[in-house]
Write a protein that holds these residues in place. Sequence first.
Motif, short mmCIF file in Angstrom:
data_model
loop_
_atom_site.label_atom_id
_atom_site.label_comp_id
_atom_site.label_asym_id
_atom_site.label_seq_id
_atom_site.Cartn_x
_atom_site.Cartn_y
_atom_site.Cartn_z
N VAL A 132 26.40 -61.46 -15.32
CA VAL A 132 27.86 -61.57 -15.31
C VAL A 132 28.30 -62.81 -16.07
O VAL A 132 29.18 -62.76 -16.95
CB VAL A 132 28.40 -61.63 -13.86
N ARG A 133 27.69 -63.94 -15.73
CA ARG A 133 28.05 -65.21 -16.38
C ARG A 133 27.84 -65.15 -17.89
O ARG A 133 28.69 -65.58 -18.67
CB ARG A 133 27.22 -66.33 -15.76
N ARG A 134 26.70 -64.59 -18.31
CA ARG A 134 26.41 -64.52 -19.74
C ARG A 134 27.38 -63.60 -20.47
O ARG A 134 27.87 -63.92 -21.56
CB ARG A 134 24.97 -64.01 -19.94
N ALA A 135 27.67 -62.45 -19.87
CA ALA A 135 28.60 -61.51 -20.50
C ALA A 135 29.99 -62.12 -20.66
O ALA A 135 30.65 -61.94 -21.69
CB ALA A 135 28.66 -60.22 -19.69
N LEU A 136 30.43 -62.84 -19.65
CA LEU A 136 31.73 -63.51 -19.73
C LEU A 136 31.73 -64.58 -20.81
O LEU A 136 32.68 -64.71 -21.58
CB LEU A 136 32.09 -64.12 -18.37
N ASP A 137 30.64 -65.36 -20.86
CA ASP A 137 30.53 -66.41 -21.88
C ASP A 137 30.55 -65.84 -23.29
O ASP A 137 30.99 -66.52 -24.24
CB ASP A 137 29.26 -67.23 -21.66
N GLU A 138 30.05 -64.60 -23.43
CA GLU A 138 30.01 -63.96 -24.74
C GLU A 138 31.33 -63.26 -25.08
O GLU A 138 31.46 -62.63 -26.13
CB GLU A 138 28.87 -62.93 -24.79
N GLY A 139 32.31 -63.36 -24.18
CA GLY A 139 33.63 -62.83 -24.46
C GLY A 139 33.86 -61.39 -24.06
O GLY A 139 34.87 -60.78 -24.43
N HIS A 140 32.95 -60.81 -23.28
CA HIS A 140 33.11 -59.42 -22.85
C HIS A 140 34.03 -59.34 -21.62
O HIS A 140 34.16 -60.30 -20.85
CB HIS A 140 31.75 -58.82 -22.50
N GLN A 141 34.64 -58.19 -21.44
CA GLN A 141 35.40 -57.90 -20.23
C GLN A 141 34.41 -57.35 -19.20
O GLN A 141 33.75 -56.34 -19.46
CB GLN A 141 36.51 -56.89 -20.50
N VAL A 142 34.32 -57.99 -18.06
CA VAL A 142 33.28 -57.65 -17.08
C VAL A 142 33.89 -57.09 -15.81
O VAL A 142 34.80 -57.68 -15.22
CB VAL A 142 32.41 -58.87 -16.74
N ARG A 143 33.36 -55.95 -15.40
CA ARG A 143 33.74 -55.32 -14.13
C ARG A 143 32.48 -55.26 -13.26
O ARG A 143 31.44 -54.77 -13.69
CB ARG A 143 34.28 -53.92 -14.36
N CYS A 144 32.58 -55.77 -12.05
CA CYS A 144 31.42 -55.84 -11.16
C CYS A 144 31.51 -54.79 -10.06
O CYS A 144 32.50 -54.74 -9.32
CB CYS A 144 31.30 -57.22 -10.52
N LEU A 145 30.49 -53.96 -9.96
CA LEU A 145 30.40 -52.95 -8.91
C LEU A 145 29.86 -53.61 -7.66
O LEU A 145 28.71 -54.05 -7.62
CB LEU A 145 29.49 -51.81 -9.36
N VAL A 146 30.67 -53.71 -6.60
CA VAL A 146 30.26 -54.41 -5.38
C VAL A 146 30.60 -53.58 -4.15
O VAL A 146 31.59 -52.85 -4.13
CB VAL A 146 30.93 -55.80 -5.26
N ARG A 147 29.74 -53.69 -3.14
CA ARG A 147 30.00 -52.99 -1.89
C ARG A 147 31.02 -53.72 -1.04
O ARG A 147 31.81 -53.12 -0.32
CB ARG A 147 28.69 -52.82 -1.10
N ASN A 148 30.98 -55.06 -1.09
CA ASN A 148 31.87 -55.87 -0.27
C ASN A 148 32.54 -56.93 -1.15
O ASN A 148 31.95 -57.98 -1.42
CB ASN A 148 31.09 -56.55 0.86
N PRO A 149 33.75 -56.68 -1.63
CA PRO A 149 34.44 -57.64 -2.51
C PRO A 149 34.59 -59.03 -1.92
O PRO A 149 34.61 -60.02 -2.65
CB PRO A 149 35.81 -56.98 -2.73
N ARG A 150 34.68 -59.13 -0.57
CA ARG A 150 34.85 -60.44 0.05
C ARG A 150 33.64 -61.34 -0.17
O ARG A 150 33.75 -62.56 -0.18
CB ARG A 150 35.11 -60.28 1.55
N LYS A 151 32.47 -60.72 -0.34
CA LYS A 151 31.25 -61.50 -0.57
C LYS A 151 31.03 -61.79 -2.06
O LYS A 151 30.02 -62.39 -2.44
CB LYS A 151 30.04 -60.76 0.00
#
Length: 327
Positions: free
Chosen positions: A17-36
């Motif tokens: 996630v960190r690397r993709a963001l640093d490279e300028g990509h739009q990142v969407r994270c698939l998570v079971r619990n957004p609060r965590k």
Amino acid sequence: MDILIAGATGTLGRQVVRRALDEGHQVRCLVRNPRKATFLKEWGANLVKGDLCKPETLPRTLEGIDAVIDAATARPTDSLTVKEVDWEGKVNLIQATKAADVNRYVFFSILNAENYPDVPMMNIKYCTEQFLAEADLDYTILKPCGFMQGLIPQYAVPILDNQAVWVTGESTPIAYMDTLDLAKFAVRALEVPETAKRSFPLAGSRAWTAEEIINLCENLSGKNAKISRLPMGLLQFLSRAMRFFEWTRNASDRLIFANVLVSGKPFDAEMSEVYDLFGLNPNEMTTVETYLQEYFSRIMKKLKEINYEKEKSKKKKKTPFKSKSKS
């Protein structure tokens, strides 16, 4: 590029996630619990709730996505088994990706997975590789040997705490890589068309045995390790016994993985062509020596600060007795 990352809260996934963001990509994270996963949102990623084991939750997570990076895996503490997450869940995600007309898929497997059909995790990884290839996607399969991050709880922490370091039989030499460096390959794969429909090993600069890691930790910490050897037969017995209980099956699968770690067959690979194709510099990758040296430097400095504060606090509490004046 809009990228969906599965397993984004894990040791490897968060670095992707960190690397993709640093490279300028739009990142969407698939998570079971957004609060965590609020820390991912703070980094600049978007969170979307979904579950690999619930295929009905996946289609909407893939809307508008150009590529998927799959770093998800079952955790030892999960109530779900390795089969449920790493096989059934991955099949669900791959099928949903194809149905959504998302053609690019990067998957993290394990080096030499095809050589261990009797080890659940390895067999599942290899079966997923085959399923992904048959799905007719532009896949890239990355095969790490091991994470440097795992060296800290396995070796460094027990040595610092004067606890036993458990080793079994003849240790397998492993060419560990830092998850930060593994993330570079994952994101870079999306930018290099020649990586499509191919598999690549990801190995560090050299392979290390357990004894060599222990010696390095001893030298860096100035402490002697308490080594305890666990018979392989006992591990195999525990693995079989734990399969009788639903809540220990995931741990049982992990115990069987110990067979890989005592095989004596090095987990290593030639990387020169991989670096050339991905356009990455091997000299910019973290070595085990550097990784552990930085860890112990931080910890030893922190321990000195804590001891200093304790001593300072003790001195403040000491109040000298006042001498009584003579009449």
